[in-house]
Design an enzyme around this catalytic site. Structure first.
Site, short mmCIF file in Angstrom:
data_model
loop_
_atom_site.label_atom_id
_atom_site.label_comp_id
_atom_site.label_asym_id
_atom_site.label_seq_id
_atom_site.Cartn_x
_atom_site.Cartn_y
_atom_site.Cartn_z
N SER A 138 -12.74 90.10 -0.67
CA SER A 138 -12.59 91.60 -1.03
C SER A 138 -10.91 91.91 -1.22
O SER A 138 -10.64 91.39 0.22
CB SER A 138 -13.60 92.32 -1.20
OG SER A 138 -12.94 93.65 -1.81
N LYS A 164 -12.85 88.73 -6.14
CA LYS A 164 -12.00 90.15 -6.20
C LYS A 164 -10.52 91.34 -6.04
O LYS A 164 -10.51 91.18 -4.68
CB LYS A 164 -13.89 91.52 -5.76
CG LYS A 164 -13.25 93.04 -5.39
CD LYS A 164 -14.46 93.86 -5.69
CE LYS A 164 -15.33 94.58 -4.64
NZ LYS A 164 -16.48 94.77 -4.33
N LYS A 166 -8.60 95.01 -5.59
CA LYS A 166 -9.30 96.15 -5.72
C LYS A 166 -7.61 96.73 -7.03
O LYS A 166 -6.44 96.11 -6.59
CB LYS A 166 -9.06 97.02 -4.54
CG LYS A 166 -9.78 96.35 -3.41
CD LYS A 166 -10.88 97.67 -3.75
CE LYS A 166 -12.46 96.70 -3.14
NZ LYS A 166 -14.25 97.77 -3.53
N ASP A 192 -12.24 95.55 -9.28
CA ASP A 192 -12.75 96.60 -8.76
C ASP A 192 -11.53 97.65 -8.21
O ASP A 192 -11.26 98.27 -8.08
CB ASP A 192 -13.32 96.61 -7.01
CG ASP A 192 -13.78 97.49 -6.40
OD1 ASP A 192 -14.38 98.63 -7.37
OD2 ASP A 192 -15.19 97.62 -5.80
N GLU A 217 -15.22 96.01 -12.02
CA GLU A 217 -16.81 97.19 -11.45
C GLU A 217 -15.96 98.78 -10.97
O GLU A 217 -14.80 98.75 -10.95
CB GLU A 217 -16.31 96.11 -9.52
CG GLU A 217 -17.52 96.96 -9.09
CD GLU A 217 -17.77 96.01 -7.36
OE1 GLU A 217 -17.12 95.24 -7.04
OE2 GLU A 217 -18.08 96.79 -6.46
N ASP A 242 -21.15 99.80 -8.70
CA ASP A 242 -21.72 99.39 -7.67
C ASP A 242 -21.90 101.27 -6.63
O ASP A 242 -22.93 101.97 -7.23
CB ASP A 242 -19.74 99.30 -6.64
CG ASP A 242 -20.28 99.82 -5.15
OD1 ASP A 242 -21.01 100.06 -4.91
OD2 ASP A 242 -19.03 99.43 -4.83
N LYS A 266 -25.77 96.96 -2.63
CA LYS A 266 -25.27 97.20 -1.58
C LYS A 266 -26.35 98.10 -0.78
O LYS A 266 -26.70 99.16 -1.58
CB LYS A 266 -24.24 98.30 -1.25
CG LYS A 266 -22.81 97.56 -0.87
CD LYS A 266 -21.22 98.44 -1.01
CE LYS A 266 -20.64 97.69 -1.86
NZ LYS A 266 -19.01 98.88 -1.83
N GLY A 294 -20.18 93.88 -0.39
CA GLY A 294 -20.03 94.61 0.99
C GLY A 294 -19.28 95.80 1.91
O GLY A 294 -18.60 96.48 0.68
O1 OSB Z 1 -15.65 99.10 -3.35
O2 OSB Z 1 -17.06 97.56 -2.12
C1 OSB Z 1 -16.67 99.00 -2.34
C2 OSB Z 1 -14.77 97.85 1.28
C3 OSB Z 1 -15.88 99.31 1.95
C4 OSB Z 1 -16.02 100.26 0.51
C5 OSB Z 1 -15.76 100.65 -0.85
C6 OSB Z 1 -15.83 98.31 -0.82
C7 OSB Z 1 -16.18 98.09 -0.40
C8 OSB Z 1 -15.51 96.16 0.34
C9 OSB Z 1 -15.28 95.27 1.08
O3 OSB Z 1 -14.92 95.98 -1.14
C10 OSB Z 1 -15.89 93.72 0.62
C11 OSB Z 1 -16.35 93.14 1.71
O4 OSB Z 1 -17.18 94.27 3.04
O5 OSB Z 1 -16.12 92.10 2.11
MG MG Z 2 -17.10 98.22 -4.65
#
Ligand code: OSB
Ligand code: MG
Length: 374
Positions: A138, A164, A166, A192, A217, A242, A266, A294
């Protein structure tokens, strides 16, 4: 029978190797909440509460999970015999709204205690069948498309099976398009948004739809299903939910309404393993792929995610990056690693979560503890 006698909470501070920016906020030092659960025979397991420092992902933070566990979760489980760890969820749900991450931290620990008691790896206790888990990375919001492309190229080079990206308005189309052009049509890319858009942005989101993403996402509001259904009707790219999936019922509603075609599970967000498994099973029956998200867990939380992701319908790569992606040094031995083809090994050679907490190190990193029970 699993009977808990004590829960010890602990907060440790671990700096991320670099700050991570999502549309709704940035983290640089992870305030990690860990639990030690001890049963009446003296067996102890570690678990992790994945809440963050600010309520920008869900409403929970470690300022809410700490007292919620002490005042509301612990009294329901301590001293009560559970035949199966799957029975804990209903006890925590009765007349007790929300607080999923607080509940999950204890509920998942009960699964680990059951695994230890049965002499089984946690992955096998939950019904997992995989020996390795495909891994995605991510990537946070970068300052420029070029900076993102460098990150994405490096990630593919390391073997990651999913990248992924952001996004948020202003850091989206140009960034994702640059990655697509640079990495080629086959690169496993997704985006995402962490709720950064509304239906007014549908034209902008339609541009992303031309970039052959594996999924988009959670583009819309954190608790929405209805608008996502409208959006999914207008996009060919699968929407993955999510934040909006907080229970089995919400996954069923997603399916009923057509709000998305993929689910990021999650376990913290849905209140633990029982709901995670129920969502997994429902999705499997309805042809909906799932993957494990995660929360910048330490190596303790990661062990639970890896165990869960060994279930058969976790068919998309999970956000289960190796320890070194996050930390100078993790708090567990062995650290989590990934091979050159982007696979993480499910620990199957010992009972329980498969990693050991480094006790001296953790004591040094601890900023507060509190114990309930005896
Ligand atoms: O949206 O998936 C998410 C981390 C904190 C809060 C939300 C998200 C995330 C990540 C991190 O995308 C994923 C990781 O732990 O590598
Ligand atoms: Mg997410």
């Amino acid at each position: 029978m699993i009977t808990l006698s004590r829960i010890r909470l602990r907060e440790v501070h671990l700096p991320l190797r670099e700050p991570f920016r999502i549309s709704s906020g940035v983290v640089s030092i992870r305030r990690i909440m860990l639990l030690e659960l001890t049963d009446v025979s003296g067996l102890t397991v570690w678990s992790e509460c994945v809440a963050g420092e600010t309520p920008n992902y869900t409403s929970e933070t470690i300022a809410t999970t700490w007292p919620a566990i002490l005042q509301w979760v612990a009294p329901r489980v301590i001293g009560r015999g559970f035949a199966l760890p799957g029975d804990v969820h209903d006890v925590l749900e009765k007349d007790f709204r929300g607080h999923n991450m607080a509940k999950a931290a204890v509920e998942m620990g009960m699964w680990a205690l059951a695994a230890e008691q049965a002499g089984l790896p946690l992955a096998r206790l939950v019904g997992g069948t995989r020996e390795t888990i495909a891994t995605g990375i991510s990537l946070g919001i970068e300052a420029s498309p070029a900076a993102l492309v460098n990150r994405a190229r490096a990630a593919i080079g390391e073997g990651y099976r999913k990248v992924k990206i952001k996004i948020m308005p202003g850091s989206d189309i140009e960034f994702v398009r640059a990655a697509r052009e640079e990495l080629g049509p086959e690169a496993p890319l997704m985006a995402d948004a962490n709720n950064a858009y509304t239906l007014d942005d549908v034209d902008r989101l339609a541009e992303l739809d031309t970039l052959d993403l594996m999924m988009i996402e959670q583009p819309l509001a954190w608790d929405d299903l209805v608008r996502h259904a409208e959006l999914q009707r207008r996009l060919k790219t699968p929407v993955c939910l999510d934040e909006s999936i907080t229970s089995l019922d919400r996954a069923i509603d997603m399916h009923t309404l057509g709000s998305g075609r993929i689910v990021n599970i999650k376990p913290g967000r849905v209140g633990g393993f029982a709901q995670s498994i129920a969502i997994h099973d429902f999705c499997e029956q309805h042809g909906i792929p799932v993957w494990c998200g995660g929360m910048f867990e330490s190596g303790v939380g990661r062990s639970y995610n890896v165990a869960l992701a060994s279930l058969p319908n976790f068919t998309k790569p999970g956000d289960v990056s190796p320890s070194a992606r996050y930390w100078e040094r993790d708090i567990v031995t062995p650290e989590w690693t990934m091979d050159k083809s982007g696979m993480v090994k499910v620990p199957l050679d010992q009972p329980g979560i498969g990693v050991t907490v480094d006790q001296d190190r953790i004591d040094n990193l601890t900023v507060r503890t509190e114990t309930v029970g005896s």
